[in-house]
Enzyme design. Structure first.
Site, PDB file in Angstrom:
ATOM      1  N   THR A  46       0.938  -1.093   0.013  1.00 42.71           N
ATOM      2  CA  THR A  46      -0.061  -0.127   0.173  1.00 42.71           C
ATOM      3  C   THR A  46       0.688   1.215   0.004  1.00 42.71           C
ATOM      4  O   THR A  46       1.746   1.535   0.923  1.00 42.71           O
ATOM      5  CB  THR A  46      -1.127  -0.073   1.277  1.00 42.71           C
ATOM      6  OG1 THR A  46      -1.456  -1.198   1.499  1.00 42.71           O
ATOM      7  CG2 THR A  46      -1.833   1.215   0.980  1.00 42.71           C
ATOM      8  N   GLU A  47       0.675   2.043  -1.063  1.00 44.63           N
ATOM      9  CA  GLU A  47       1.309   3.520  -0.922  1.00 44.63           C
ATOM     10  C   GLU A  47       2.694   3.308  -1.223  1.00 44.63           C
ATOM     11  O   GLU A  47       3.638   4.276  -0.873  1.00 44.63           O
ATOM     12  CB  GLU A  47       0.785   4.480   0.022  1.00 44.63           C
ATOM     13  CG  GLU A  47      -0.502   4.125   0.870  1.00 44.63           C
ATOM     14  CD  GLU A  47      -1.371   4.845  -0.095  1.00 44.63           C
ATOM     15  OE1 GLU A  47      -1.109   5.488  -1.255  1.00 44.63           O
ATOM     16  OE2 GLU A  47      -2.478   5.106   0.267  1.00 44.63           O
ATOM     17  N   LEU A  48       3.195   2.115  -1.891  1.00 47.25           N
ATOM     18  CA  LEU A  48       4.558   1.804  -1.971  1.00 47.25           C
ATOM     19  C   LEU A  48       5.422   1.922  -0.561  1.00 47.25           C
ATOM     20  O   LEU A  48       6.412   2.346  -0.752  1.00 47.25           O
ATOM     21  CB  LEU A  48       5.355   2.631  -3.122  1.00 47.25           C
ATOM     22  CG  LEU A  48       4.785   2.503  -4.586  1.00 47.25           C
ATOM     23  CD1 LEU A  48       5.497   3.284  -5.462  1.00 47.25           C
ATOM     24  CD2 LEU A  48       4.532   1.045  -5.000  1.00 47.25           C
TER      25      LEU A  48
ATOM     26  N   SER B 126      -6.295   2.627   3.669  1.00 44.59           N
ATOM     27  CA  SER B 126      -5.555   3.771   3.910  1.00 44.59           C
ATOM     28  C   SER B 126      -6.096   4.983   3.796  1.00 44.59           C
ATOM     29  O   SER B 126      -5.907   5.996   4.522  1.00 44.59           O
ATOM     30  CB  SER B 126      -3.835   3.564   3.169  1.00 44.59           C
ATOM     31  OG  SER B 126      -4.398   3.729   1.723  1.00 44.59           O
TER      32      SER B 126
END
Lengths: 432, 415
Positions: free
Chosen positions: B145-147, B347
């Site tokens: 998630t979100e790198l 997130s």
């Protein structure tokens, strides 16, 4: 640059927003190197104007032989005093002042041969007459002093500003701190509206304290939008360094409304939201501090809802008591129906109290660390109150950021913007 | 021969409805079905469907020379099934071409990698299973998630059997090193890392329609010129971006589709560079150096850290309360409860509570249903309060003797 400024109040004799704002702005303008002659209707002698030259309108002799003055004089006779008028009532002190006036000074008889007129400097029932007389003084002062432009604060001083412009030919800036629509909703006092409108029409620029106020004067007063400029108010740093301690005598959370209990301030929405919260969470107390014409109605409504043991009225608070009230509060709510600016949430935030403010307030335009709700949306208001007293990180956030934010809303920024307006006006004036 | 790696992220959260405190204890319906349906269908029309068609056409004309990869969050997959099944069909069509790699991530598009190893593993398994059953390929590359990446996260990913992971080419991690090379984890050296070239990616994702940008308008010719002028030692340019860039963040009128249509054939024609997927690159390239990442990085904002989702008081309270009930939720093992709990982990809910956007870019406001982080927090906490009550009631109702022994592998990590 020298500015002839007309105000209605000057600290410490203030009854609310207008005096505070014009004083804050004046100080900031001085820092930009501008000279100011500040005229107030009645100087008490204990003002501390600093470098500002304070002119007492009551000391200015007015000759009635002048043509201009004659025309005003004639009008005074038929400007009937509207006894229900709440002319400029920003704070509860209005009532105190009214009593004072009724007891003494204003009963003084005015005769045509009087050359000096003792203004009450308040908001009594002779207000319209005082406003007219103040205009005469404005003209006289304009004739006897050197200055580059004129700046008038709120409708009370607009006629003085306009007369000063007529006499001197100098440009006029009028400052809109509150419109008649804010004070009275739709039931406006026509004479006040007329003075507001003609003052703004005659002015070279109009300063509005918020975008909301700006759009009112454009849409309701019909003022050309190109000459109306928004300059948000600042807030004075606290006068004392001593912090009011958070002294609470009850274990419950305290949610506070503090202000005049009048239509404009939206007290009934606070009561209804309180009822909603109490349905769910009995561990909270509500306080309505202040007085006003809706007070008895609110007391009745609270009784009717059966929440009197959790909803308290303090009456009018002043000075230290206000600070103490903030010190006890866990949440401050300003549900105003229409608030041109609204300085009290800033004072609450300065005391580390989280605030819920109505979207119908000028201050909502500049505050980030505040919960904003529509004044009529009691569900959202109740929800915000519940959140603030039940989820601990929320007030924590306000403590971290709110105070810092308020400390950065300075009069100096407003002063710089007003100076820019002056510069522009003078350029226009000289190129004309 | 240099490579270009195109990876597109697809995600839509289950947005919460306005949930007042008087709903707590009464109403267990948390999600804004109307808004979620509306947004999904709108984005499908404006972005997913036309962009998929465009990619299919490119694959048809360019053949194996053109490759792309996708990571589709479980939240987006669920909403495709509910609201836009056509989109899922078109992704299946793309999968069938053999030119598309599907990556895996946490099912809930959650930040769980920062909190609970066991639940992290659960979510990755769920997601990998979904991808395999939908698209017929077992994912081999992991995308968090979100790198978000750190040594610790890399270790968990490696332990799960993945050998390739993609993350941000954060400057403060790389220093003077190029992000156009293959790297590996410092703590699990067999885990290869592909790093986003944020400059060239953001030229498309953020700056494409920015008229004040001195390179505007961005043409395929200009862009291919930039790609071909990179250092000769560089091996791969990783262009990572939200798929919503095409048609949603950048509207069709900006010419973004024309750009996407024109640049791959031009690159193939004018240069020797080729498009490759992360899995292909993983077998082709050797790491040049290990990357030491003790503190998590992400692809957000200038800081490339976690502060868009965690770190302020609001976010931290919500996050810790959400995982306080982990044991009970898992013990209950009730499919509805598990689903709601995971939907609440997405997130985006924490992103809405971010106070940075007061000073930071406009990107944060995108798709944000709240006017302020305070509203977002209050609404989320109201929902979480109710959900917690439900969980606790159900948990209390479990007959004592049947309460399972606490699972052993539960290892909490603190931030």
């Amino acid at each position: 640059m020298k500015v002839l400024m007309f105000g209605w109040e000057f600290p410490p004799h203030i009854s609310g927003g207008l005096g505070t704002a014009s004083f804050g702005l004046t100080k900031a303008l001085l820092k930009t190197g501008i000279d100011i002659i500040f005229v107030i209707p009645k100087a008490y002698g204990d003002e501390n104007p600093g470098k500002v030259r304070l002119l007492n309108a009551s000391d200015v002799a007015v000759s009635i032989t002048d043509e201009i003055f004659k025309s005003h004089w004639d009008q005074i006779s038929y400007l009937e005093v509207d006894s229900t008028l709440l002319p400029y009532s920003t704070e509860d002190e209005y009532f105190t002042i009214l009593e004072k006036i009724e007891a003494g000074t204003s009963s003084e008889k005015i005769t045509l041969d009087a050359q000096k007129y003792t203004f009450s400097g308040g908001y009594g029932k002779n207000l319209m007459e005082e406003v007219r007389r103040y205009a005469l003084v404005g003209a006289a002062i304009a004739r006897d002093h050197e200055f580059d432009l004129i700046h008038a604060h709120d409708w009370l001083t607009y006629m003085a500003g306009v007369e000063a412009k007529k006499v001197s030919g100098k440009p006029l800036v009028v400052h809109m701190h509150a419109t008649e629509f804010d004070r009275s909703g739709e039931n406006i006092n026509q004479s006040v509206f007329d003075i507001e409108r003609s003052g703004m029409m005659a002015a070279d620029r109009v300063v509005a304290v918020s975008n909301m106020t700006r759009s009112i004067v454009i849409n309701r007063h019909g003022i050309d939008e190109s000459k109306v400029i928004t300059v948000h108010n600042g807030v004075e740093p606290p006068s004392t360094t001593s912090q009011v301690e958070n002294k609470k005598f009850v274990k419950e959370k305290i949610v506070t409304f503090l202000g005049r209990i009048t239509y404009q301030k939206g007290p009934e929405y606070f009561v209804e939201a309180a009822y909603k919260v109490l349905q769910r969470d009995p561990n909270v107390r509500f306080v309505m501090a202040g007085s006003g014409d809706l007070l008895t109605k609110m007391i009745k409504r609270v009784a009717e809802l059966g929440i009197s043991t959790r909803f308290h009225f303090t009456g009018f608070l002043k000075g230290d008591d206000v600070d103490k009230m903030f010190g006890m509060s866990d949440v401050y709510v300003m549900p105003s129906v229409s608030e041109p600016f609204g300085i009290s949430p800033l004072e609450a935030m300065r005391s580390n109290v989280p605030v819920i403010i109505s979207k119908q307030s000028g201050v909502a335009e500049i505050l980030k660390h505040a919960i904003k709700v529509d004044f009529w949306d009691i569900d959202a208001m109740a929800d915000a109150i519940y959140g603030l007293i039940n989820y601990p990180s929320l007030p924590q956030m306000f403590k971290s950021y709110g105070k810092e934010e308020v400390d950065n809303i300075k009069w100096d920024q407003a002063g710089v913007k007003v100076k820019e307006i002056y510069d522009q006006v003078l350029v226009d004036y000289h190129t004309k | 021969m240099k490579s270009v790696c195109l990876y597109f992220q697809i995600h839509q959260p289950f947005r919460l409805r306005t949930y007042r405190f008087f709903d707590i204890g009464k109403n267990h319906d948390y999600f804004d079905d109307y808004a979620n349906r509306f947004i999904m269908q709108q984005v499908a029309e404006k972005c997913y469907l036309p962009a998929n068609t465009l990619l299919l056409d490119l694959i048809e004309s360019l053949g194996k020379n053109f490759k792309v990869s996708f990571s589709i969050s479980g939240m987006a997959l669920d909403q495709f099934e509910l609201y836009a099944p056509k989109v899922l069909d078109s992704f299946k069509e793309l999968a069938d071409t053999g030119c598309v790699e599907f990556l895996t991530e946490t099912h809930a598009h959650s930040l769980v990698s920062l909190k609970s190893k066991s639940e992290f593993i659960n979510q990755v398994k769920i997601h990998a299973g979904r991808i395999e059953s939908l698209f017929g390929q077992k994912p081999v590359t992991f995308r968090n998630t979100e790198l978000i990446y750190s040594n610790e996260i890399g270790d968990m990913v490696f332990d799960m059997g993945y050998r390739t992971m993609i993350t941000e080419g954060a400057k403060h991690i790389l220093g003077w090193k190029s992000n156009n090379r293959m790297y590996c984890s410092a703590t699990s050296p067999k885990l290869k890392l592909l790093l986003k070239n944020f400059q060239l990616s953001d030229d498309i994702a953020f700056r494409f329609s920015e008229q004040r940008w001195n390179e505007w308008p961005l043409t395929a010719e200009k862009y291919v010129g930039w790609l071909s002028s990179i250092d000769s030692k560089d091996e791969v340019i990783n262009l990572f971006m939200d798929y919503e860039t095409f048609g949603e963040h950048q509207w069709e009128e900006t010419g973004i589709f024309d750009f996407l249509k024109a640049f791959p054939p031009l690159l193939i024609k004018k240069t020797k560079m080729r498009f490759r997927t992360p899995a292909e690159l993983s077998s082709k390239l050797q790491p040049v150096s290990p990357l030491q990442v003790p503190y998590p990085i992400s692809w957000a904002d200038e800081e490339r850290d976690l502060t868009a989702w965690l770190g302020n008081e609001l976010q931290d309270e919500a996050f810790s309360k959400l995982y306080d009930i982990e044991d009970k939720v898992l013990t209950l093992n009730d499919p509805d409860i598990l689903q709601q709990w995971r939907y609440l982990q997405t997130s985006d809910h924490f992103y809405y509570m971010c106070t940075k956007w007061f000073s930071d870019g406009i990107v944060h406001r995108y798709f944000n249903p709240y006017t302020s982080p305070y509203d977002a927090f209050i609404n989320y906490m109201n929902v979480l309060s109710d959900f917690t009550l439900v969980v606790e009631d159900k948990y209390a109702a479990i007959p004592k003797d049947k309460t399972p022994v606490k699972r052993k592998n539960l290892k909490h990590k603190t931030l």
